[in-house]
Design an enzyme around this catalytic site. Sequence first.
Site, PDB file in Angstrom:
ATOM      1  N   CYS A  91      54.462  51.250  61.495  1.00 52.54           N
ATOM      2  CA  CYS A  91      54.104  49.453  62.334  1.00 52.54           C
ATOM      3  C   CYS A  91      55.348  50.214  63.724  1.00 52.54           C
ATOM      4  O   CYS A  91      56.169  50.451  63.362  1.00 52.54           O
ATOM      5  CB  CYS A  91      54.647  48.572  61.406  1.00 52.54           C
ATOM      6  SG  CYS A  91      56.584  48.625  61.905  1.00 52.54           S
ATOM      7  N   GLU A  92      54.904  49.469  65.341  1.00 50.56           N
ATOM      8  CA  GLU A  92      55.616  49.616  65.878  1.00 50.56           C
ATOM      9  C   GLU A  92      56.568  48.574  66.421  1.00 50.56           C
ATOM     10  O   GLU A  92      57.339  48.481  67.309  1.00 50.56           O
ATOM     11  CB  GLU A  92      54.777  49.432  67.301  1.00 50.56           C
ATOM     12  CG  GLU A  92      54.402  48.522  67.797  1.00 50.56           C
ATOM     13  CD  GLU A  92      53.139  48.544  68.726  1.00 50.56           C
ATOM     14  OE1 GLU A  92      52.309  49.412  69.545  1.00 50.56           O
ATOM     15  OE2 GLU A  92      52.401  47.291  68.878  1.00 50.56           O
ATOM     16  N   HIS A  93      57.133  47.570  65.470  1.00 53.68           N
ATOM     17  CA  HIS A  93      57.696  47.161  64.741  1.00 53.68           C
ATOM     18  C   HIS A  93      59.220  47.619  64.482  1.00 53.68           C
ATOM     19  O   HIS A  93      60.118  47.268  65.011  1.00 53.68           O
ATOM     20  CB  HIS A  93      57.758  46.143  64.501  1.00 53.68           C
ATOM     21  CG  HIS A  93      56.423  44.918  65.300  1.00 53.68           C
ATOM     22  ND1 HIS A  93      55.201  43.952  64.871  1.00 53.68           N
ATOM     23  CD2 HIS A  93      56.063  45.122  67.211  1.00 53.68           C
ATOM     24  CE1 HIS A  93      54.116  44.027  65.991  1.00 53.68           C
ATOM     25  NE2 HIS A  93      55.616  44.711  67.622  1.00 53.68           N
ATOM     26  N   HIS A  94      58.927  48.599  63.925  1.00 48.69           N
ATOM     27  CA  HIS A  94      60.053  49.334  62.469  1.00 48.69           C
ATOM     28  C   HIS A  94      59.975  50.055  62.986  1.00 48.69           C
ATOM     29  O   HIS A  94      60.355  51.026  62.357  1.00 48.69           O
ATOM     30  CB  HIS A  94      60.121  47.546  61.564  1.00 48.69           C
ATOM     31  CG  HIS A  94      60.280  46.978  61.423  1.00 48.69           C
ATOM     32  ND1 HIS A  94      59.110  46.216  61.113  1.00 48.69           N
ATOM     33  CD2 HIS A  94      60.816  45.948  61.979  1.00 48.69           C
ATOM     34  CE1 HIS A  94      58.986  43.988  61.704  1.00 48.69           C
ATOM     35  NE2 HIS A  94      60.870  44.470  61.734  1.00 48.69           N
ATOM     36  N   GLN A  97      48.380  46.721  62.661  1.00 41.42           N
ATOM     37  CA  GLN A  97      47.461  47.115  61.917  1.00 41.42           C
ATOM     38  C   GLN A  97      46.198  46.422  62.237  1.00 41.42           C
ATOM     39  O   GLN A  97      44.298  46.411  62.324  1.00 41.42           O
ATOM     40  CB  GLN A  97      47.644  46.087  61.011  1.00 41.42           C
ATOM     41  CG  GLN A  97      45.983  46.843  59.812  1.00 41.42           C
ATOM     42  CD  GLN A  97      46.502  46.291  58.461  1.00 41.42           C
ATOM     43  OE1 GLN A  97      47.490  45.889  57.567  1.00 41.42           O
ATOM     44  NE2 GLN A  97      45.767  45.958  57.231  1.00 41.42           N
ATOM     45  N   HIS A 151      52.716  46.952  54.106  1.00 45.96           N
ATOM     46  CA  HIS A 151      53.006  47.042  54.950  1.00 45.96           C
ATOM     47  C   HIS A 151      55.393  47.127  54.968  1.00 45.96           C
ATOM     48  O   HIS A 151      55.217  46.348  53.935  1.00 45.96           O
ATOM     49  CB  HIS A 151      53.756  45.986  56.132  1.00 45.96           C
ATOM     50  CG  HIS A 151      52.491  45.483  56.690  1.00 45.96           C
ATOM     51  ND1 HIS A 151      51.965  46.402  58.491  1.00 45.96           N
ATOM     52  CD2 HIS A 151      51.033  45.580  56.140  1.00 45.96           C
ATOM     53  CE1 HIS A 151      51.391  46.076  58.118  1.00 45.96           C
ATOM     54  NE2 HIS A 151      50.342  45.560  57.364  1.00 45.96           N
ATOM     55  N   CYS A 198      57.478  47.366  56.188  1.00 47.00           N
ATOM     56  CA  CYS A 198      58.612  46.600  56.991  1.00 47.00           C
ATOM     57  C   CYS A 198      58.865  45.065  56.249  1.00 47.00           C
ATOM     58  O   CYS A 198      59.867  44.676  55.933  1.00 47.00           O
ATOM     59  CB  CYS A 198      58.549  46.655  58.390  1.00 47.00           C
ATOM     60  SG  CYS A 198      56.878  45.573  58.571  1.00 47.00           S
TER      61      CYS A 198
HETATM   62 ZN   LIG Z   1      56.636  46.371  60.927  1.00 50.16          ZN
END
Ligand SMILES: [Zn+2]
Length: 210
Positions: free
Chosen positions: A95-98, A136, A164, A166
């Site tokens: 995931c690009e956020h975490h 996703q 996920h 995260c």
């Molecule tokens: Zn994430």
Amino acid sequence: MDNTDFDDNPTGDLFTNNQIDTGEVEAAVRQILQAVGETPDREGLKRTPERVARMYTELLSGYSVDPAAIINDALFEVKYDEMVIVRDIEFYSLCEHHMLPFLGRVHVAYIPNGKVIGLSKIPRIVDLFARRLQVQERMTRQIADFIRDLLHPQGVAVVVEGLHLCMMMRGVRKHNARMTTSAMHGAFRANLATRQEFLDNIARPPVAEI
Ligand SMILES: [Zn+2]
């Protein structure tokens, strides 16, 4: 995973052909180790920056894979115009956020319009988009768009079921860690019965392995 907070149209080409700068990744990982209070030089961590850098070249290889090389000679002209379904394709993404993994299964269906692709290529198309920093929703649509642009089928549908980490590891809204996304084009969008045939098919338990 902040569902609305993703760059819908990431700048630059889909395929950058960028090579990962492993030296820079190594230096950065070493810095993270220091920043979290670790001792980067202790036995167990000594080679960690190097391992992580090598790992990223694999986990993020989707940026540098040439789609033409994947498709290579695997497009066929056919008269067949029934639905083709490839289900339960495993994927692993970050995931690009975490920068934590999300993983699960992808189901792909299309209705040919004179052209089909070798079945073994569909998982490779999934990898092409999974092995990047992703969300996703975008990955789902990129797979569908890619197949649409490649085959110009009567319709294409992609459903992704993802877990996920995260969400799971950070202990917030755990029940929400499982996410389903879909992207539909052509007949799958226009025709309820067509869409339902696909959804019924992927709702059945997988066929036992032979
Ligand atoms: Zn994430």
